[in-house]
Write an enzyme that holds these catalytic residues in place. Structure first.
Site, mmCIF file in Angstrom:
data_model
loop_
_atom_site.group_PDB
_atom_site.id
_atom_site.type_symbol
_atom_site.label_atom_id
_atom_site.label_comp_id
_atom_site.label_asym_id
_atom_site.label_seq_id
_atom_site.Cartn_x
_atom_site.Cartn_y
_atom_site.Cartn_z
ATOM 1 N N ASN A 67 -12.323 -1.162 -0.625
ATOM 2 C CA ASN A 67 -11.790 -1.908 0.586
ATOM 3 C C ASN A 67 -12.389 -1.252 1.716
ATOM 4 O OD1 ASN A 67 -9.365 -3.034 2.042
ATOM 5 N ND2 ASN A 67 -9.253 -0.814 2.607
ATOM 6 N N GLU A 68 -12.528 -2.445 2.612
ATOM 7 C CA GLU A 68 -13.149 -2.042 3.883
ATOM 8 C C GLU A 68 -14.280 -0.889 3.771
ATOM 9 O OE1 GLU A 68 -9.890 -1.503 7.144
ATOM 10 O OE2 GLU A 68 -9.443 -3.386 6.876
ATOM 11 N N GLN B 102 2.171 -6.226 5.367
ATOM 12 C CA GLN B 102 2.412 -5.744 4.199
ATOM 13 C C GLN B 102 3.795 -6.286 3.569
ATOM 14 O OE1 GLN B 102 1.089 -1.701 3.258
ATOM 15 N NE2 GLN B 102 -0.826 -1.950 4.235
ATOM 16 N N TYR C 228 -6.587 -9.310 11.413
ATOM 17 C CA TYR C 228 -5.223 -9.259 12.132
ATOM 18 C C TYR C 228 -5.059 -9.649 13.263
ATOM 19 C CZ TYR C 228 -4.470 -5.473 8.133
ATOM 20 O OH TYR C 228 -4.011 -5.006 6.966
ATOM 21 N N GLU D 82 0.897 -1.083 -0.011
ATOM 22 C CA GLU D 82 -0.049 0.042 -0.205
ATOM 23 C C GLU D 82 0.864 1.274 0.161
ATOM 24 O OE1 GLU D 82 -2.877 -0.031 3.239
ATOM 25 O OE2 GLU D 82 -3.745 1.747 2.693
ATOM 26 N N GLU E 11 -6.149 -9.027 3.617
ATOM 27 C CA GLU E 11 -5.331 -8.453 4.578
ATOM 28 C C GLU E 11 -5.313 -9.526 5.859
ATOM 29 O OE1 GLU E 11 -5.913 -4.523 5.606
ATOM 30 O OE2 GLU E 11 -6.498 -3.770 3.339
HETATM 31 O O1 AHR Z 1 -2.689 -2.781 6.232
HETATM 32 C C1 AHR Z 1 -3.258 -1.301 6.965
HETATM 33 C C2 AHR Z 1 -4.781 -1.079 6.840
HETATM 34 O O2 AHR Z 1 -5.413 -1.712 7.536
HETATM 35 C C3 AHR Z 1 -5.195 -1.164 5.603
HETATM 36 O O3 AHR Z 1 -5.022 0.305 5.026
HETATM 37 C C4 AHR Z 1 -6.660 -1.174 5.988
HETATM 38 O O4 AHR Z 1 -7.408 -1.784 4.749
HETATM 39 C C5 AHR Z 1 -6.603 -2.138 7.186
HETATM 40 O O5 AHR Z 1 -7.585 -1.427 8.005
#
Ligand code: AHR
Length: 495
Positions: free
Chosen positions: A173-174, A346, A240, A26, A297
């Protein structure tokens, strides 16, 4: 309890899509700028602006697919600002990530070049949050239309005659969060509208990915599937691994106590339940599993390294991250019938990165090494495994001490990957490899482990944590006898 594993080398369960080993880069912190793009005039050796050391390292792990330009950045990215002569490109503020100036020097042409050099598929995420249908539609036309059209002509003027092949395209995205704070009903309608104009030109067939749920928002998956399943090829999921609290303190990447090791493992293992539950909802509308779950992600998210820009999400990477990566891959493999792609967050200098850079210096992280050790599973046939594992106990809570997955490649070589998540105790295993073990059997292996929970590589000491030949395996009574040290990831090859 004794750890017993049976790997059925003659029972295959479908292919492990190589895209499970996908990446995400990103416009965030030093991921794109410095981490990948240094510009043609840089003193750092580069190929048309892309740094050579990072390129070579990424090529080695066989990156199959790369997601770009975000993340949250995608929903405020206007692609037209990033094409044409670089000196004329618009400068903008990257409001999500540190409020820094984005000079748009890395745009569509540079990204496509990167994918070409890596020999990987591009996966582009379009802007729904702050972009128009026309803008998204024109981007696809710009990249993939071969005939005469305003966008295709503009691409040619900008130096690219042939259209690019573009398979993977994400529609936002999101969108439940940074991508517009939408309700699922509203996003489902927008998805239906935007994707209509994501056209297939000539022979280019786009695999359309709808923006999916945050963690355990099962309602989001339900609403999207109910209202748009026939219009999508993939549906995303973001999760995450955060040992602490997202807002109050996630925990340090290197200075963490024992209980944070345990919590991290527990939270990483939660991915299994998330996939199972979201997939069960998807099954209702898509029993044949045509639609891929795209976990675009995932990875650890800790507090940023002290003294670094909080908006840059720069964190170190230890043997704990290696275990998190191994656990995820074992889970992803075992759900290969539904999980068609994943993208770790990432690639460089951000969150659970493969690579860290400091000027011209570069570190390969423990996570990188797990990607390297596991790449043998790409596009291999998943094998049926039955296992019973002892417990990893901490403060009255228990987790399975070991996780496993196995595959057979086109040459008939069986690879078995094992993670011992226990931070103190080795795991002793009997592994029955049905249908393979015989007099001629050759077994070899690679291990990554460390003596301390927070072992990591630094710019001064590049190889504190790195893979080594694994000697803790022997063939006894037609079985493999294995000793996995505490905190270890092992991949075995049996041929
Ligand atoms: O990876 C960091 C961020 O985490 C991304 O930009 C977003 O999609 C997520 O919340």
């Amino acid at each position: 309890m004794k750890n017993n594993v049976i790997v059925n080398a003659d029972i295959t369960k479908g292919k492990i899509n190589k895209n499970i080993y996908g990446h995400f880069a990103e416009h965030l912190g030093r991921c794109i700028y410095e981490g990948i793009w240094v510009g043609e005039d840089s003193s750092i050796p580069n190929t048309k602006g892309i740094r050579n050391d990072v390129l070579a390292a990424l090529k080695n792990i066989k990156v199959p697919v790369l997601r770009w330009p975000g993340g949250c950045f995608a929903d405020e990215y206007h692609w037209k600002d990033g094409v044409g002569p670089r000196e004329n490109r618009k400068r903008m503020v990257n409001t999500h990530w540190g409020g820094v100036v984005e000079n748009n020097h890395f745009g569509t042409h540079e990204f496509m070049l990167l994918c070409e050099l890596l020999e990987c598929e591009p996966y582009i995420c379009g802007n729904v949050g702050s972009g128009t249908v026309q803008e998204m539609s024109e981007w696809v036309e710009y990249m993939t239309f071969e005939g005469e059209s305003p966008m295709a002509n503009w691409r040619r003027e900008n130096g690219q005659d042939e259209p690019w092949k573009l398979k993977y395209f994400g529609v936002g995205n999101e969108n439940w969060g940074c991508g517009g704070n939408m309700r699922p009903e509203y996003y489902a309608d927008l998805y239906r509208r935007y994707q209509t104009y994501v056209r297939n030109y000539g022979g280019n067939k786009i695999y359309k990915i709808a923006g999916g749920a945050n963690v355990d928002d099962y309602n989001w998956t339900e609403v999207l599937m109910k209202n748009a399943h026939w219009l999508m090829d993939g549906l995303s999921l973001h999760y995450y691994t955060i040992p602490g609290d997202f807002w109050l303190g996630k925990g340090s990447a290197i200075d963490f106590p024992e209980d944070e090791w345990f919590i991290t493992m527990k939270k990483a293992l939660h991915m299994d339940q998330l996939i199972t539950k979201h997939s069960t909802i998807m099954d209702k509308y898509d029993p044949d599993k045509r639609i891929g779950m795209i976990i675009d992600e995932w990875g650890t998210w800790f507090d940023v390294e002290p003294g670094t820009n909080p908006g840059f999400l720069y964190q170190q990477n230890t043997i704990r991250d290696a275990l998190v990566a191994g656990l995820h891959f074992n889970i992803f493999h075992n759900h290969a019938d539904r999980v068609q792609m994943t993208n770790i967050a990432q690639t460089v200098n951000v969150l659970q990165a493969m690579i860290l850079t400091e000027g011209e210096k570069m570190i390969l992280t423990p996570t990188y090494h797990v990607f390297d050790m596991y790449k043998v599973h790409q596009d291999a046939e998943l094998l049926a495994v039955d296992s019973t594992f002892g417990s990893y106990e901490y403060n009255g809570e228990t987790l399975p001490q070991v996780t496993v997955s196995a595959s057979k490649n086109a040459e008939g070589i069986v690879h078995i990957s094992l993670c011992n998540i226990d931070h103190q105790n080795e795991a002793v295993l009997d592994l029955d490899l049905r249908g393979v073990i015989g007099v001629e059997t050759k077994v070899s292996g690679t291990i990554i482990t460390a003596d301390s929970m927070n072992a990591h590589n630094t710019f001064e000491q590049l190889e504190v944590v790195k893979p080594a030949a694994f000697t803790g395996v022997s063939v006894e009574n037609n079985k493999l006898s294995i000793k996995l040290p505490a905190m270890s990831v092992v991949t075995l090859a049996v041929e």
